[in-house]
Design a protein around this motif. Structure first.
Motif, PDB file in Angstrom:
ATOM      1  N   ASN A   1       0.873  -1.164   0.000  1.00 46.31           N
ATOM      2  CA  ASN A   1       0.000   0.000   0.000  1.00 46.31           C
ATOM      3  C   ASN A   1       0.910   1.214   0.000  1.00 46.31           C
ATOM      4  O   ASN A   1       1.474   1.583   1.030  1.00 46.31           O
ATOM      5  CB  ASN A   1      -0.898   0.004   1.242  1.00 46.31           C
ATOM      6  N   LEU A   2       1.103   1.823  -1.162  1.00 44.86           N
ATOM      7  CA  LEU A   2       2.033   2.938  -1.274  1.00 44.86           C
ATOM      8  C   LEU A   2       1.583   4.153  -0.471  1.00 44.86           C
ATOM      9  O   LEU A   2       2.396   4.926   0.008  1.00 44.86           O
ATOM     10  CB  LEU A   2       2.213   3.321  -2.746  1.00 44.86           C
ATOM     11  N   TRP A   3       0.271   4.305  -0.327  1.00 41.19           N
ATOM     12  CA  TRP A   3      -0.218   5.480   0.398  1.00 41.19           C
ATOM     13  C   TRP A   3       0.160   5.409   1.874  1.00 41.19           C
ATOM     14  O   TRP A   3       0.489   6.414   2.494  1.00 41.19           O
ATOM     15  CB  TRP A   3      -1.726   5.591   0.245  1.00 41.19           C
ATOM     16  N   TRP A   4       0.128   4.217   2.450  1.00 41.11           N
ATOM     17  CA  TRP A   4       0.538   4.069   3.857  1.00 41.11           C
ATOM     18  C   TRP A   4       2.012   4.389   4.029  1.00 41.11           C
ATOM     19  O   TRP A   4       2.459   4.724   5.110  1.00 41.11           O
ATOM     20  CB  TRP A   4       0.293   2.639   4.345  1.00 41.11           C
ATOM     21  N   ASN A   5       2.776   4.285   2.946  1.00 41.96           N
ATOM     22  CA  ASN A   5       4.211   4.514   3.049  1.00 41.96           C
ATOM     23  C   ASN A   5       4.589   5.945   2.700  1.00 41.96           C
ATOM     24  O   ASN A   5       5.746   6.243   2.446  1.00 41.96           O
ATOM     25  CB  ASN A   5       4.953   3.551   2.120  1.00 41.96           C
ATOM     26  N   THR A   6       3.619   6.830   2.662  1.00 38.74           N
ATOM     27  CA  THR A   6       3.865   8.222   2.330  1.00 38.74           C
ATOM     28  C   THR A   6       3.563   9.100   3.529  1.00 38.74           C
ATOM     29  O   THR A   6       2.447   9.113   4.037  1.00 38.74           O
ATOM     30  CB  THR A   6       2.995   8.659   1.131  1.00 38.74           C
ATOM     31  N   SER A   7       4.549   9.847   3.995  1.00 41.56           N
ATOM     32  CA  SER A   7       4.355  10.711   5.163  1.00 41.56           C
ATOM     33  C   SER A   7       3.806  12.077   4.771  1.00 41.56           C
ATOM     34  O   SER A   7       3.207  12.771   5.594  1.00 41.56           O
ATOM     35  CB  SER A   7       5.677  10.875   5.919  1.00 41.56           C
ATOM     36  N   ASP A   8       4.009  12.483   3.518  1.00 37.88           N
ATOM     37  CA  ASP A   8       3.559  13.786   3.053  1.00 37.88           C
ATOM     38  C   ASP A   8       2.228  13.617   2.326  1.00 37.88           C
ATOM     39  O   ASP A   8       2.176  13.068   1.226  1.00 37.88           O
ATOM     40  CB  ASP A   8       4.604  14.395   2.126  1.00 37.88           C
ATOM     41  N   ALA A   9       1.152  14.110   2.942  1.00 40.44           N
ATOM     42  CA  ALA A   9      -0.189  13.922   2.372  1.00 40.44           C
ATOM     43  C   ALA A   9      -0.346  14.630   1.036  1.00 40.44           C
ATOM     44  O   ALA A   9      -1.243  14.308   0.259  1.00 40.44           O
ATOM     45  CB  ALA A   9      -1.249  14.412   3.357  1.00 40.44           C
ATOM     46  N   SER A  10       0.516  15.603   0.739  1.00 44.18           N
ATOM     47  CA  SER A  10       0.385  16.359  -0.514  1.00 44.18           C
ATOM     48  C   SER A  10       1.170  15.717  -1.658  1.00 44.18           C
ATOM     49  O   SER A  10       1.059  16.149  -2.800  1.00 44.18           O
ATOM     50  CB  SER A  10       0.869  17.792  -0.309  1.00 44.18           C
ATOM     51  N   ALA A  11       1.957  14.717  -1.353  1.00 44.72           N
ATOM     52  CA  ALA A  11       2.806  14.101  -2.381  1.00 44.72           C
ATOM     53  C   ALA A  11       2.293  12.707  -2.712  1.00 44.72           C
ATOM     54  O   ALA A  11       2.494  11.766  -1.958  1.00 44.72           O
ATOM     55  CB  ALA A  11       4.248  14.033  -1.893  1.00 44.72           C
ATOM     56  N   MET A  12       1.655  12.578  -3.860  1.00 48.33           N
ATOM     57  CA  MET A  12       1.195  11.274  -4.292  1.00 48.33           C
ATOM     58  C   MET A  12       2.376  10.429  -4.781  1.00 48.33           C
ATOM     59  O   MET A  12       3.327  10.963  -5.356  1.00 48.33           O
ATOM     60  CB  MET A  12       0.176  11.411  -5.424  1.00 48.33           C
TER      61      MET A  12
END
Length: 315
Positions: A173-184
């Motif tokens: 799940n790539l979204w879970w691995n993203t700390s910056d909510a603005s960076a897809m």
């Protein structure tokens, strides 16, 4: 002799050795066999491949057997950490092995090919430490996780130019691995170029906005937890060599069989989704380890269904 053993060996190991002896020697054995070192190695390796759960016992036999079996043991590593689980602590044990200094780090980069990280309870940095060493992994699962005492951060593995270039199969799940909510997330990086199988657990409100889909030039297999035809169609149109798509349908039924005949053969479904999309009742976790060890998985079902449709002209 203790119950559950034969000739001093655990039943599973003894049975596996019997099978290996018979397949390699072509006959039943009576008494201690006299074997060449090469044949002895082949029997131990056959036993390990036939019965992977005994590898951790076989490596204790001798230093030579350890040398033969450890690469087989490392080829597929499945770690599950959950509260109240008997498998708790497996990540720490694996990290201790990787960092013990007994073998050079290149040894693990060479031999760890299939790595599955399941469950939800890992300390900050544990997963990144494993992935920083196992840079030659080809088949990777990073299931939903909760990193203890810290907010979820991006995994450094996906930002490391020295890691991930061998990656062929990914479930994440790539979204879970993203700390910056603005960076897809974007697929426009070198570590995704060789992906042939991608299984995204991401919510369908997020993944349609990921960038770089067109750079997945080797991707033939794509699986989602859920999506709509309106979201899927534009993605499939830009994937150069996509052949098979699997979607979870969340209906009861036999394990990973395509959902039910009515769903997959509905004229509306075929018209809206296309011939290459197959609905599955579920994609069980056990599929990953079975497939990594050379057994069948849900993709066999999807491929057979799509090829049948293409041959009979349906869809």
């Amino acid at each position: 002799m203790k119950s559950g053993t034969t000739s001093g060996l655990p039943d599973a190991i003894y049975s596996s050795f019997q099978s290996a002896f018979r397949s390699l020697l072509g006959q039943k054995t009576a008494g201690p066999p006299k074997l060449t070192p090469e044949l002895e190695q082949q029997i131990f390796e056959t036993c390990a491949l036939d019965c992977p759960e005994v590898c951790s016992d076989l490596v204790l036999v001798s230093k030579m057997v350890y040398k033969w079996i450890d690469p087989i043991l490392l080829a597929t590593v499945c770690i599950t950490e959950e509260f109240h689980s008997q498998r708790q602590g497996k990540m720490k044990s694996f990290l201790a092995k990787l960092t013990s200094g007994k073998m050079p780090l290149e040894y693990y980069a060479q031999h760890v090919k299939n790595l599955g990280i399941f469950g939800g309870h890992y300390e900050e940095g544990e997963i990144d430490r494993v992935l920083a060493i196992c840079t030659g992994v080809e088949n990777l699962v990073i299931n939903k996780m909760v990193i203890l005492n810290k907010s979820v951060k991006s995994l450094a593995f996906f930002d490391n130019p020295q890691a991930g270039t061998a990656l062929r199969r990914l479930y994440v799940n790539l979204w879970w691995n993203t700390s910056d909510a603005s960076a897809m997330p974007t697929f426009d990086t070198v570590r995704f170029r060789s992906l042939t199988h991608l299984h995204l657990a991401d919510d369908d409100e997020n993944w349609p906005f990921y960038t770089g889909w067109e750079t997945l030039v080797s991707l033939t297999h794509l699986a989602f937890a859920c999506c709509s035809p309106e979201l899927l169609a534009p993605v499939m149109q830009v994937l150069p060599v996509i052949r098979y798509v699997a979607l979870g349908h969340y209906r009861g039924g036999e394990q990973y069989r395509y959902a039910d005949v009515v769903v997959n053969n509905s004229p509306y479904i075929r018209a809206a989704w296309g011939v290459r999309v197959v609905f599955l009742s579920e994609i069980p976790r056990a599929d990953w380890e079975r497939g990594a060890r050379g057994g069948g998985d849900f993709w066999d079902v999807v491929e057979e269904e799509v090829e049948r449709r293409l041959q009979d002209g349906s869809g």
